[in-house]
Enzyme design. Structure first.
Site, PDB file in Angstrom:
ATOM      1  N   TYR A 105      29.920  34.573  40.377  1.00  0.00           N
ATOM      2  CA  TYR A 105      31.370  34.726  40.365  1.00  0.00           C
ATOM      3  C   TYR A 105      31.875  34.474  41.772  1.00  0.00           C
ATOM      4  O   TYR A 105      31.330  34.995  42.745  1.00  0.00           O
ATOM      5  CB  TYR A 105      31.748  36.151  39.944  1.00  0.00           C
ATOM      6  CG  TYR A 105      33.235  36.428  40.004  1.00  0.00           C
ATOM      7  CD1 TYR A 105      34.038  36.293  38.874  1.00  0.00           C
ATOM      8  CD2 TYR A 105      33.847  36.808  41.198  1.00  0.00           C
ATOM      9  CE1 TYR A 105      35.401  36.528  38.929  1.00  0.00           C
ATOM     10  CE2 TYR A 105      35.211  37.044  41.262  1.00  0.00           C
ATOM     11  CZ  TYR A 105      35.979  36.899  40.125  1.00  0.00           C
ATOM     12  OH  TYR A 105      37.332  37.129  40.181  1.00  0.00           O
ATOM     13  N   GLU A 192      39.947  31.233  40.817  1.00  0.00           N
ATOM     14  CA  GLU A 192      38.740  31.931  40.363  1.00  0.00           C
ATOM     15  C   GLU A 192      37.784  30.957  39.686  1.00  0.00           C
ATOM     16  O   GLU A 192      38.196  30.175  38.828  1.00  0.00           O
ATOM     17  CB  GLU A 192      39.139  33.034  39.369  1.00  0.00           C
ATOM     18  CG  GLU A 192      37.984  33.888  38.900  1.00  0.00           C
ATOM     19  CD  GLU A 192      38.401  34.847  37.791  1.00  0.00           C
ATOM     20  OE1 GLU A 192      38.527  36.048  38.052  1.00  0.00           O
ATOM     21  OE2 GLU A 192      38.610  34.387  36.648  1.00  0.00           O
TER      22      GLU A 192
END
Ligand code: GDP
Ligand code: MN
Length: 402
Positions: A105, A192
């Site tokens: 992530y 993101e």
């Protein structure tokens, strides 16, 4: 403004970040054609992904692999029939499927309290970061980037090592810096990548190699900065735009829907927030934030009234206008006209101060509209009016359900 994965990926690619090639398709046969192209270029499988502005598409069945053009078409048909978190899927993204070794992530977002861009990373990719934060907060690395210099090399290296990507340091550093660069270039609130994936590929001599690729991308743009980026306006997805938001923007009205019952129509953002505070203090809950803007003309007043009444929870309207260039009597007439044009009427309490306030009051009182001098008084009257309507509406559920 949220943008679709495909558009987010094009912003990443523009900063030189590695994203797999893709094509967007609006029907199964177009998805098949895209898949055929990728198979012809050597892909063993393709991935078909729902393009909707919500996360968790994978879990909802909106991300599926296919090994043949037939399968790609069938999978696309199935995904295009889905509704994910209330949003019907209208298009899919088709890409060559990656052979994933590990998922990470990595994101850049605005940390308002630090007044800096925050870069967050975790070796637990593919799952939502909130979940990681709740279960294992130590697994998340956080580093603030400089607003002017961006993410510095040593900071990016620290993130890479924290993620266990020491063996891919150069790529990981470029990607971390690239997320911040993407954010700054587009005035984004959030960039993101989840998952950032380590993928296995076969090189030209048949030698397997591993490299990092941005497999998913989510970008949110700062609405207030959009005028600086006219080219990004084309990324607005009208398919998913709330019609109420569209209408508000068309009339240059700032409108944010809330959960309460007191509709608020105010000129000026600060005054609108004060009005909401006083509604709360009077024991009510605002149904919306609404700043009608300067020079509240009759057509704007009418549009604001429509927006407020489109919310079925609204039981009373509180109008709070500070007349300067805006003349109070004009607003009063505009309000009466707008109200007359509505199918639904709810009690309205109006406070107009400033230019021509006395005339405004006479006009409103002649039409039996409740007025108030102070904002406290206006808020109390609106809350009381909504309470009077409340039980009545509750006693006639058949009316509401019809
Ligand atoms: P999200 O669920 O909306 O976040 O959509 P993602 O694009 O992140 O996809 C969800 C999951 O599907 C990822 O975490 C991966 O595990 C998987 N996935 C996505 N793309 C590929 C791919 O190209 N190949 C493989 N094998 N899995 C993928
Ligand atoms: Mn994802």
């Amino acid at each position: 403004m949220k943008i679709q994965e495909a558009d987010a990926k094009s912003l990443l690619a523009a900063q030189g970040l590695p994203v797999p090639p893709w094509q967007v398709a609006r029907d199964p046969s177009a998805a098949r054609a895209a898949a055929e192209r990728f198979f012809a270029a050597g892909a063993e499988r393709v991935v078909v992904k729902a393009q909707v502005l919500v996360g968790g598409r994978g879990k909802a069945g909106g991300v599926r692999l296919a090994a043949t053009p037939d399968e790609a078409e069938a999978v696309a048909r199935a995904i295009l029939a889905l509704t994910i978190k209330g949003i019907p899927v209208r298009k899919v993204l088709v890409s060559p499927a990656a052979d994933i070794v590990a998922e990470y992530y990595l994101a850049a977002l605005v940390d308002r309290s630090a007044r800096r861009i925050l870069v967050m990373g975790s070796a637990e990719g593919g799952v939502e970061i909130e979940e990681v934060a709740a279960r294992n907060p130590a697994a998340i690395v956080r580093i603030h980037a400089d607003p002017y210099l961006g993410l510095l090399d040593w900071q990016a290296r620290r993130i890479a090592f924290a993620l266990g990507l020491g063996a891919h340091l150069r790529e990981a550093v470029a990607i971390a810096k690239g997320l911040v660069a993407t954010m700054r270039a587009n005035d984004a609130d959030l960039v993101e990548v989840n998952p950032l994936a380590l993928v296995r590929e076969v090189g030209p001599e048949g030698i397997p190699t591993e490299r990092l690729v941005c497999l998913d991308a989510k970008v949110t743009l700062d609405d207030s900065a959009l005028p600086r980026h006219p080219e990004l306006e084309a990324m607005r997805d009208l398919d998913e735009e709330d019609p109420v938001d569209l209408e508000a923007r068309r009339h240059d009205i700032s409108y944010i829907r809330l959960d309460g019952t007191i509709g608020c129509m105010v000129n000026g953002a600060g005054l609108a927030m004060t009005t909401m505070d006083l509604v709360k203090r009077a024991g009510g809950e605002p149904a919306n934030f609404l700043d009608i803007g300067g020079g509240a003309r009759a057509d704007r007043v009418a549009a604001a009234m429509r927006l407020i009444l489109a919310d079925p929870n609204v039981r009373a309207i509180l109008v709070n206008i500070f007349g300067g260039i805006t003349r109070g009597d004009e607003v009063a007439r505009g309000l009466l006209e707008a109200r007359a044009a509505q199918a639904r009427t709810v009690p309205m309490v109006v406070r107009i101060v400033g230019t021509n306030a006395d005339e405004a009051r006479r006009i409103l009182e002649a039409a039996d509209v409740e007025t108030a001098t102070s904002l406290d008084e206006a808020a109390a009257k609106a809350v009381a009016a909504a309470a009077r309507v409340g039980p009545m509406a509750a006693a006639e559920p058949s009316e509401a359900n019809r």
